[in-house]
Scaffold this motif. Structure first.
Motif, PDB file in Angstrom:
ATOM      1  N   ILE A 117       5.510   9.824  -8.015  1.00  0.00           N
ATOM      2  CA  ILE A 117       4.641   8.916  -7.265  1.00  0.00           C
ATOM      3  C   ILE A 117       3.333   9.651  -7.011  1.00  0.00           C
ATOM      4  N   PRO A 118       2.275   9.332  -7.754  1.00  0.00           N
ATOM      5  CA  PRO A 118       1.003  10.044  -7.583  1.00  0.00           C
ATOM      6  C   PRO A 118       0.308   9.629  -6.291  1.00  0.00           C
ATOM      7  N   LEU A 119      -0.307  10.595  -5.650  1.00  0.00           N
ATOM      8  CA  LEU A 119      -1.016  10.345  -4.392  1.00  0.00           C
ATOM      9  C   LEU A 119      -2.436  10.878  -4.514  1.00  0.00           C
ATOM     10  N   TYR A 120      -3.398   9.979  -4.350  1.00  0.00           N
ATOM     11  CA  TYR A 120      -4.798  10.319  -4.549  1.00  0.00           C
ATOM     12  C   TYR A 120      -5.615   9.974  -3.305  1.00  0.00           C
ATOM     13  N   HIS A 121      -6.838  10.456  -3.311  1.00  0.00           N
ATOM     14  CA  HIS A 121      -7.766  10.144  -2.226  1.00  0.00           C
ATOM     15  C   HIS A 121      -8.281   8.715  -2.362  1.00  0.00           C
ATOM     16  N   SER A 122      -8.365   8.024  -1.244  1.00  0.00           N
ATOM     17  CA  SER A 122      -8.973   6.697  -1.207  1.00  0.00           C
ATOM     18  C   SER A 122      -9.426   6.434   0.216  1.00  0.00           C
ATOM     19  N   GLY A 123     -10.062   5.306   0.416  1.00  0.00           N
ATOM     20  CA  GLY A 123     -10.482   4.950   1.761  1.00  0.00           C
ATOM     21  C   GLY A 123      -9.311   4.642   2.675  1.00  0.00           C
ATOM     22  N   LYS A 124      -8.151   4.385   2.074  1.00  0.00           N
ATOM     23  CA  LYS A 124      -6.952   4.065   2.850  1.00  0.00           C
ATOM     24  C   LYS A 124      -5.788   4.884   2.304  1.00  0.00           C
ATOM     25  N   SER A 125      -5.949   6.202   2.307  1.00  0.00           N
ATOM     26  CA  SER A 125      -4.972   7.098   1.695  1.00  0.00           C
ATOM     27  C   SER A 125      -3.593   6.976   2.337  1.00  0.00           C
ATOM     28  N   PHE A 126      -3.551   6.889   3.684  1.00  0.00           N
ATOM     29  CA  PHE A 126      -2.240   6.824   4.326  1.00  0.00           C
ATOM     30  C   PHE A 126      -1.556   5.499   4.042  1.00  0.00           C
ATOM     31  N   ARG A 127      -2.298   4.400   4.047  1.00  0.00           N
ATOM     32  CA  ARG A 127      -1.678   3.111   3.760  1.00  0.00           C
ATOM     33  C   ARG A 127      -1.082   3.110   2.356  1.00  0.00           C
ATOM     34  N   SER A 128      -1.810   3.664   1.400  1.00  0.00           N
ATOM     35  CA  SER A 128      -1.294   3.764   0.038  1.00  0.00           C
ATOM     36  C   SER A 128      -0.030   4.610   0.002  1.00  0.00           C
ATOM     37  N   PHE A 129      -0.054   5.755   0.691  1.00  0.00           N
ATOM     38  CA  PHE A 129       1.129   6.616   0.777  1.00  0.00           C
ATOM     39  C   PHE A 129       2.298   5.867   1.401  1.00  0.00           C
ATOM     40  N   TYR A 130       2.041   5.173   2.503  1.00  0.00           N
ATOM     41  CA  TYR A 130       3.104   4.473   3.224  1.00  0.00           C
ATOM     42  C   TYR A 130       3.786   3.435   2.341  1.00  0.00           C
ATOM     43  N   TYR A 131       3.005   2.633   1.630  1.00  0.00           N
ATOM     44  CA  TYR A 131       3.591   1.623   0.765  1.00  0.00           C
ATOM     45  C   TYR A 131       4.353   2.252  -0.388  1.00  0.00           C
ATOM     46  N   ARG A 132       3.825   3.334  -0.922  1.00  0.00           N
ATOM     47  CA  ARG A 132       4.489   3.968  -2.061  1.00  0.00           C
ATOM     48  C   ARG A 132       5.816   4.597  -1.657  1.00  0.00           C
ATOM     49  N   ILE A 133       5.896   5.137  -0.449  1.00  0.00           N
ATOM     50  CA  ILE A 133       7.130   5.799  -0.021  1.00  0.00           C
ATOM     51  C   ILE A 133       8.131   4.818   0.590  1.00  0.00           C
ATOM     52  N   THR A 134       7.691   3.646   1.009  1.00  0.00           N
ATOM     53  CA  THR A 134       8.600   2.691   1.648  1.00  0.00           C
ATOM     54  C   THR A 134       8.826   1.448   0.799  1.00  0.00           C
ATOM     55  N   ALA A 135       7.747   0.726   0.491  1.00  0.00           N
ATOM     56  CA  ALA A 135       7.900  -0.525  -0.248  1.00  0.00           C
ATOM     57  C   ALA A 135       8.064  -0.317  -1.745  1.00  0.00           C
TER      58      ALA A 135
END
Length: 273
Positions: free
Chosen positions: A244-262
């Motif tokens: 699951i790649p994790l990159y910088h964005s304006g909403k980095s935590f939201r992207s992380f949260y969805y990737r790890i949960t949803a």
């Protein structure tokens, strides 16, 4: 009129939803088998492998700020996740050996110096370890990357180091002799520096093929990691493990949260966030 419409539209939709739930349930019940492995109980869950690169304050797509990174790691700690090693992952996938609750494998590609300066203290603060795939030709030779002293310290404290080859060249573009040299010389250097031969590799730029997979296997690696999105399960190819790649964005935590949960559910349905 509305009653008839309800029967014609809503009821079939409900039945379709029920069928979908049944199909999902059938995918995770009973026994699961993979060629070359014994039957394993179906309650074995898929494992998320997080793929990071840099932890610094530069505006770069591969970078997370230390604050963003700590927000993600603190979330994992507060929600009962436990970091695991690649050896634990492979023992789980091959033999069904137990993992801690909510396992997660944290990986970094390239071996940037900020992995030691910024990420390492945060991970230790929350009781996590990580696996770092290093470009051996850059370690100790480029001040943007780790030094061998840093690598040895992290290794001593439970961090795992794998190969990212010698020169970070796309492996699919190399001749057979060049490919073999990138695989074996990087492993030999890590063994010389740490006293342990690496068992795992991450493909530079994510490029791989069946030919590359076979060369990796022959070079003595137990598994290889891609940048292909997904979680790792019993049906995963050990020489093409999903992350699951994790990159910088304006909403980095939201992207992380969805990737790890949803993401696990979305992946089952054939979609992704």
């Amino acid at each position: 009129m509305y009653t008839g419409y309800f029967k014609k539209s809503i009821i079939p939709a409900c039945l379709a939803a029920l069928l979908l739930l049944v199909l999902l349930a059938s995918a995770v019940t009973g026994s699961r088998a993979v060629a070359g492995r014994r039957y394993l109980p179906a309650d074995l869950t898929d494992v998320p492998i997080l793929n990071y690169h840099k932890v610094d304050n530069f505006e770069h797509s591969l970078s997370l700020t230390p604050a963003e990174f700590e927000h993600q790691i603190s979330y994992l700690a507060e929600n009962g996740y436990h970091s695991i090693t690649p050896d634990q992952l492979m023992a789980y996938l091959k033999y069904g050996r137990a993992l801690p609750g909510k396992p997660v494998l944290i990986t970094f590609d390239d071996g940037y110096g900020d992995n030691y300066v910024n990420a390492y203290p945060i991970l230790r603060k929350y009781g996590f370890t990580a696996t770092i795939f290093i470009v051996t030709g850059l370690v100790g030779h480029d001040n943007r990357y780790l030094t061998w002293d840093q690598v040895r310290e992290m290794h001593k404290n439970g961090f795992v180091f794998g190969s990212h080859t010698v020169n970070h060249k796309p492996l699919t573009k190399l001749r057979a002799d060049e490919l073999n040299a990138e695989l074996t010389e990087s492993a030999a250097e890590i063994e010389r520096q740490l006293g342990v031969r690496p068992r795992y590799i991450a493909y530079p730029t994510g490029a791989y093929s069946l030919k590359v997979e076979e060369a990796v296997r022959k070079a003595g690696y137990r598994a290889a990691f891609t940048i292909r999105y997904g979680q790792v399960g019993l049906d995963s190819d050990p020489y093409a493990l999903e992350r699951i790649p994790l990159y910088h964005s304006g909403k980095s935590f939201r992207s992380f949260y969805y990737r790890i949960t949803a993401a696990p559910l979305l992946e089952r349905l054939g979609t992704r966030y």
